[in-house]
Enzyme design. Structure first.
Site, short mmCIF file in Angstrom:
data_model
loop_
_atom_site.label_atom_id
_atom_site.label_comp_id
_atom_site.label_asym_id
_atom_site.label_seq_id
_atom_site.Cartn_x
_atom_site.Cartn_y
_atom_site.Cartn_z
N ASP A 1 9.79 -1.95 -0.73
CA ASP A 1 10.37 -2.51 -1.95
C ASP A 1 11.35 -1.56 -2.62
O ASP A 1 11.45 -0.39 -2.26
CB ASP A 1 9.26 -2.91 -2.95
CG ASP A 1 8.01 -2.06 -2.83
OD1 ASP A 1 8.14 -0.86 -2.51
OD2 ASP A 1 6.92 -2.58 -3.04
N ASN B 1 -4.15 -4.78 -8.92
CA ASN B 1 -4.37 -6.24 -8.95
C ASN B 1 -4.43 -6.83 -7.54
O ASN B 1 -4.41 -8.04 -7.37
CB ASN B 1 -3.28 -6.94 -9.77
CG ASN B 1 -1.89 -6.77 -9.16
OD1 ASN B 1 -1.73 -6.10 -8.14
ND2 ASN B 1 -0.89 -7.36 -9.79
N HIS C 1 -2.12 -6.42 -5.14
CA HIS C 1 -0.83 -6.72 -4.50
C HIS C 1 -0.59 -5.79 -3.31
O HIS C 1 -1.13 -4.68 -3.25
CB HIS C 1 0.34 -6.69 -5.49
CG HIS C 1 0.77 -5.33 -5.98
ND1 HIS C 1 1.38 -5.13 -7.21
CD2 HIS C 1 0.71 -4.09 -5.41
CE1 HIS C 1 1.67 -3.86 -7.36
NE2 HIS C 1 1.27 -3.21 -6.29
N GLU D 1 2.94 -10.17 -5.56
CA GLU D 1 1.94 -10.21 -6.63
C GLU D 1 0.99 -11.40 -6.43
O GLU D 1 1.37 -12.40 -5.80
CB GLU D 1 2.65 -10.36 -7.99
CG GLU D 1 3.63 -9.24 -8.33
CD GLU D 1 2.95 -7.95 -8.78
OE1 GLU D 1 1.72 -7.79 -8.58
OE2 GLU D 1 3.65 -7.08 -9.31
C1 F6R Z 1 4.86 0.72 -3.09
C2 F6R Z 1 4.22 -0.59 -3.11
C3 F6R Z 1 2.98 -0.85 -3.90
C4 F6R Z 1 2.01 0.33 -3.92
C5 F6R Z 1 0.75 0.01 -4.76
C6 F6R Z 1 -0.12 1.24 -4.94
O1 F6R Z 1 5.99 0.73 -2.26
O2 F6R Z 1 4.71 -1.48 -2.48
O3 F6R Z 1 2.33 -1.99 -3.41
O4 F6R Z 1 1.64 0.65 -2.61
O5 F6R Z 1 1.14 -0.47 -6.02
O6 F6R Z 1 0.61 2.21 -5.67
P1 F6R Z 1 0.05 3.69 -5.91
O7 F6R Z 1 0.01 4.37 -4.60
O8 F6R Z 1 1.05 4.35 -6.84
O9 F6R Z 1 -1.31 3.52 -6.53
#
Ligand code: F6R
Length: 263
Positions: free
Chosen positions: A72, A144, A146, A151
């Site tokens: 992303d 959550n 995702h 989402e």
């Molecule tokens: C990041 C992404 C998100 C994260 C997730 C966990 O490229 O796509 O899905 O992997 O939000 O984030 P952290 O590692 O910061 O807890």
């Protein structure tokens, strides 16, 4: 088919994750074959990338045929990616944590790194398909549930089949994601977190030949518990689709997450 590994802590998770990626990449690249690596950003991956860069450099792997595909990138509006100078830019994150650490003689060039572009998200899917799809996708899990910025959606609004087929696209971030990312990546400042992002689609993630999910924060126990209790793919919990993936591995840390009775 779920494989899982419980490790003591963040350092052990990072080393185990880097080792899996290194072995998968080296088995192809050392034979002169291409390797398409899906990358995630976030706090989970910081130490993993330090170790992985070190392994690539130390073992003198030729990265000429490596292509990376990030999950992303934040967007300022529905069509405009944040500039690389934005403090939360994922382009910037990847350069600081992985790409800039690779020695020039490893032969990893800017053109080998791909990010979904909010101006033309379908181009990402076309380029990835033309390159042969993902060999391995590295994933974190949102508080959550995702994956990437896919989402959760109410199951009444979309079928599981349609959700699993979602392509790379621009989305408005969930309130909970904005709040979590403000605390975790922007010193609590909500105004710094962009409201949109381009995210890799569920379809591209689930088509990866290997998927690797890492979890190391106490807040991730809840979505993981729901996923492992119910074991049914639901749009309400995007990570639940990984359970039907043919080569899915979960690594989680025992110091923050307890899944003992579920695995
Ligand atoms: C990041 C992404 C998100 C994260 C997730 C966990 O490229 O796509 O899905 O992997 O939000 O984030 P952290 O590692 O910061 O807890």
């Amino acid at each position: 088919m779920l494989k899982f590994k419980c490790v003591p802590d963040y350092q052990a998770m990072s080393a185990a994750g880097a080792e899996i990626i290194y072995q998968a990449a080296a088995s192809k690249l050392s034979q002169g074959q291409p390797f398409n690596l899906g990358l995630a950003t976030g706090n989970t991956m910081l130490e993993l990338y330090r170790i992985l860069a070190e392994m690539f450099n130390r073992n003198r792997l030729d990265l000429t045929r490596l292509q990376t595909w990030n999950l992303d990138e934040y967007a300022l509006d529905e069509h405009t990616a944040v500039p690389p100078s934005h403090p939360l830019s994922y382009w910037k994150y990847m350069h600081e944590n992985l790409f800039d650490r690779l020695l020039p003689e490893r032969n990893f060039r800017e053109a080998q790194a791909h990010f979904p572009d909010p101006a033309a998200p379908a181009d990402f899917d076309r380029a990835l398909a033309a390159a042969g799809g993902l060999d391995l996708q590295l994933l974190g899990i949102g508080f959550n549930g995702h994956i990437a910025f896919n989402e959760p959606m109410p199951p009444e609004s979309i079928s599981a089949t349609a959700f699993a087929a979602l392509p790379t696209r621009v989305i408005a971030l969930a309130e909970r994601t904005i709040a979590a990312n403000a605390v975790l990546t922007a010193n609590g400042s909500r105004y710094l977190v962009p409201r949109y992002a381009a995210t890799m689609g569920m379809q591209q993630i689930l088509s990866a030949r290997q998927t690797l999910l890492l979890a190391c924060f106490a807040e991730q126990q809840e979505p993981l518990t729901r996923m492992l209790q119910d074991r049914v793919p639901t749009p309400a919990l995007p990570a639940s689709f990984l359970l039907s993936h043919p080569d899915f591995q979960l690594i989680y840390t025992a110091d923050k997450i307890n899944l003992k009775n579920l695995l």
